[in-house]
Design an enzyme around this catalytic site. Sequence first.
Site, short mmCIF file in Angstrom:
data_model
loop_
_atom_site.label_atom_id
_atom_site.label_comp_id
_atom_site.label_asym_id
_atom_site.label_seq_id
_atom_site.Cartn_x
_atom_site.Cartn_y
_atom_site.Cartn_z
N HIS A 39 0.79 -1.23 0.00
CA HIS A 39 0.00 0.00 0.00
C HIS A 39 0.83 1.29 0.00
CE1 HIS A 39 1.09 0.03 4.20
NE2 HIS A 39 0.70 1.27 4.27
C1 UD1 Z 1 -2.05 5.34 5.99
C2 UD1 Z 1 -0.77 5.80 6.68
C3 UD1 Z 1 0.25 4.68 6.57
C4 UD1 Z 1 -0.27 3.36 7.08
C5 UD1 Z 1 -1.55 3.05 6.33
C6 UD1 Z 1 -2.18 1.76 6.80
C7 UD1 Z 1 -0.24 8.20 6.61
C8 UD1 Z 1 0.63 9.20 6.00
N1 UD1 Z 1 -0.20 6.97 6.05
O1 UD1 Z 1 -1.75 5.20 4.61
O2 UD1 Z 1 1.38 5.04 7.35
O3 UD1 Z 1 0.68 2.35 6.86
O4 UD1 Z 1 -2.48 4.11 6.55
O5 UD1 Z 1 -3.32 1.47 6.09
O6 UD1 Z 1 -0.95 8.50 7.55
N2 UD1 Z 1 -9.08 5.04 1.65
C9 UD1 Z 1 -10.30 4.43 1.57
N3 UD1 Z 1 -10.88 4.02 2.73
C10 UD1 Z 1 -10.31 4.22 3.94
C11 UD1 Z 1 -9.07 4.87 3.99
C12 UD1 Z 1 -8.45 5.25 2.84
O7 UD1 Z 1 -10.84 4.20 0.51
O8 UD1 Z 1 -10.91 3.83 4.97
C13 UD1 Z 1 -8.43 5.46 0.40
C14 UD1 Z 1 -8.56 6.95 0.18
O9 UD1 Z 1 -8.95 7.20 -1.12
C15 UD1 Z 1 -7.18 7.51 0.39
C16 UD1 Z 1 -6.28 6.32 0.20
O10 UD1 Z 1 -7.05 5.14 0.47
O11 UD1 Z 1 -6.86 8.55 -0.47
C17 UD1 Z 1 -5.11 6.37 1.11
O12 UD1 Z 1 -5.52 6.60 2.48
P1 UD1 Z 1 -4.62 7.47 3.48
O13 UD1 Z 1 -5.16 7.45 4.85
O14 UD1 Z 1 -4.35 8.78 2.86
O15 UD1 Z 1 -3.25 6.72 3.47
P2 UD1 Z 1 -2.90 5.18 3.52
O16 UD1 Z 1 -2.27 4.81 2.22
O17 UD1 Z 1 -4.04 4.34 4.00
#
Ligand code: UD1
Length: 359
Positions: free
Chosen positions: A204
């Site tokens: 991820h």
């Molecule tokens: C975040 C953390 C990362 C951790 C990871 C675990 C930061 C900078 N990154 O990364 O350290 O290892 O979580 O999962 O805080 N999204 C969904 N549903 C959700 C959450 C996210 O669809 O419940 C999608 C969103 O479109 C979002 C993307 O996933 O843009 C990434 O989510 P985000 O929280 O920005 O970062 P992660 O890659 O999950």
Amino acid sequence: MKVLHVVGARPNFMKAAPVYRALANRGHEQILVHTGQHYDTLMSDVFFKGLGIPDPDESLNVGSGSHAQQTASIMSLFEPVVLARKPDMVLVYGDVNSTVAAALVCAKIGVRVGHVESGLRSFDRSMPEEINRLVTDQLADILFTPSTDGDENLAREGIAREKVFFVGNVMIDTLIRFLPKADEIYPRLKAELSLESFGLVTLHRPSNVDDESIFLPMLRVLDSLSEKLPLIFPVHPRTLQKWSKQLQQCNSNIRAVDPLGYLEFLALQKNSAVVITDSGGIQEETTYLGVPCLTLRENTERPVTLTFGTNVLIGRDWELLRKHFDRALSGRREHKGLPPLWDGKASERIADIITQRGI
Ligand code: UD1
């Protein structure tokens, strides 16, 4: 004492759960704030249920956005909560955007901050989490480290020794507590999968999944490895959003599935022949479980998983990946033992320190 915990993203939940429990056992008043950085049922709610964490007292529902937007939203929504709730201390966990945002709010309004899982460094500032770690540790009043490399990193950055406590790994507390339950559910999972042996994949990190020239060759290698051993791939929303079509085109031995609950994932990890990942926490869990872990990153902020554990940094060296994959399949396991204080009692130590110092 009134302690306010801030959680936001999936890896926070299994870290906060045992600390919350240990503080509850010592009679502290506690408030749980969920920033909503992760909001899908499978990324959040199932963990609250599975880990027995009470429902959040406050939900900020920030959702997704750029780093600046997400961090800023958390800050502006969290500040009034802290002002209204007046905690004696705020505990933040790990290295996600919710961690740094909450620490910054507290530092500015003079509320004491404790950082759980402090001191880890990848020394790679292109990783968003590294920025979050550096800033949070500079701001925190009390820093709980999972391993002694954390203490060394903090000392080098000029953080006063008396603020730093080497307590061990709270994520391993949760693992030890839930392993018997994971063992209980494994037979059902195994029957559902109808696989004798398998590997487990998670990817991820933006550095791996955001760019086509990086992710697609990676997927091709996994596709070819899966011909030797079926690979179960619980796909993170970030990865799915970009690559659902390409994942469907893989051979049927790559089993792309929805994100799993904590118990299910733990059960699969324990029984995997090999784990391929770019996660931080999974490097630690496989070290505890003694399962070979091949990390698709050039560096790790968790070097004890290399020196003690089963972790190997692969980067993007596909020959190296094949070599270690074959080695794992041959059943050779190179487990050198457990890092100190990964004993299931880290959160008890944190709760004792908070209680004794009255902070
Ligand atoms: C975040 C953390 C990362 C951790 C990871 C675990 C930061 C900078 N990154 O990364 O350290 O290892 O979580 O999962 O805080 N999204 C969904 N549903 C959700 C959450 C996210 O669809 O419940 C999608 C969103 O479109 C979002 C993307 O996933 O843009 C990434 O989510 P985000 O929280 O920005 O970062 P992660 O890659 O999950």
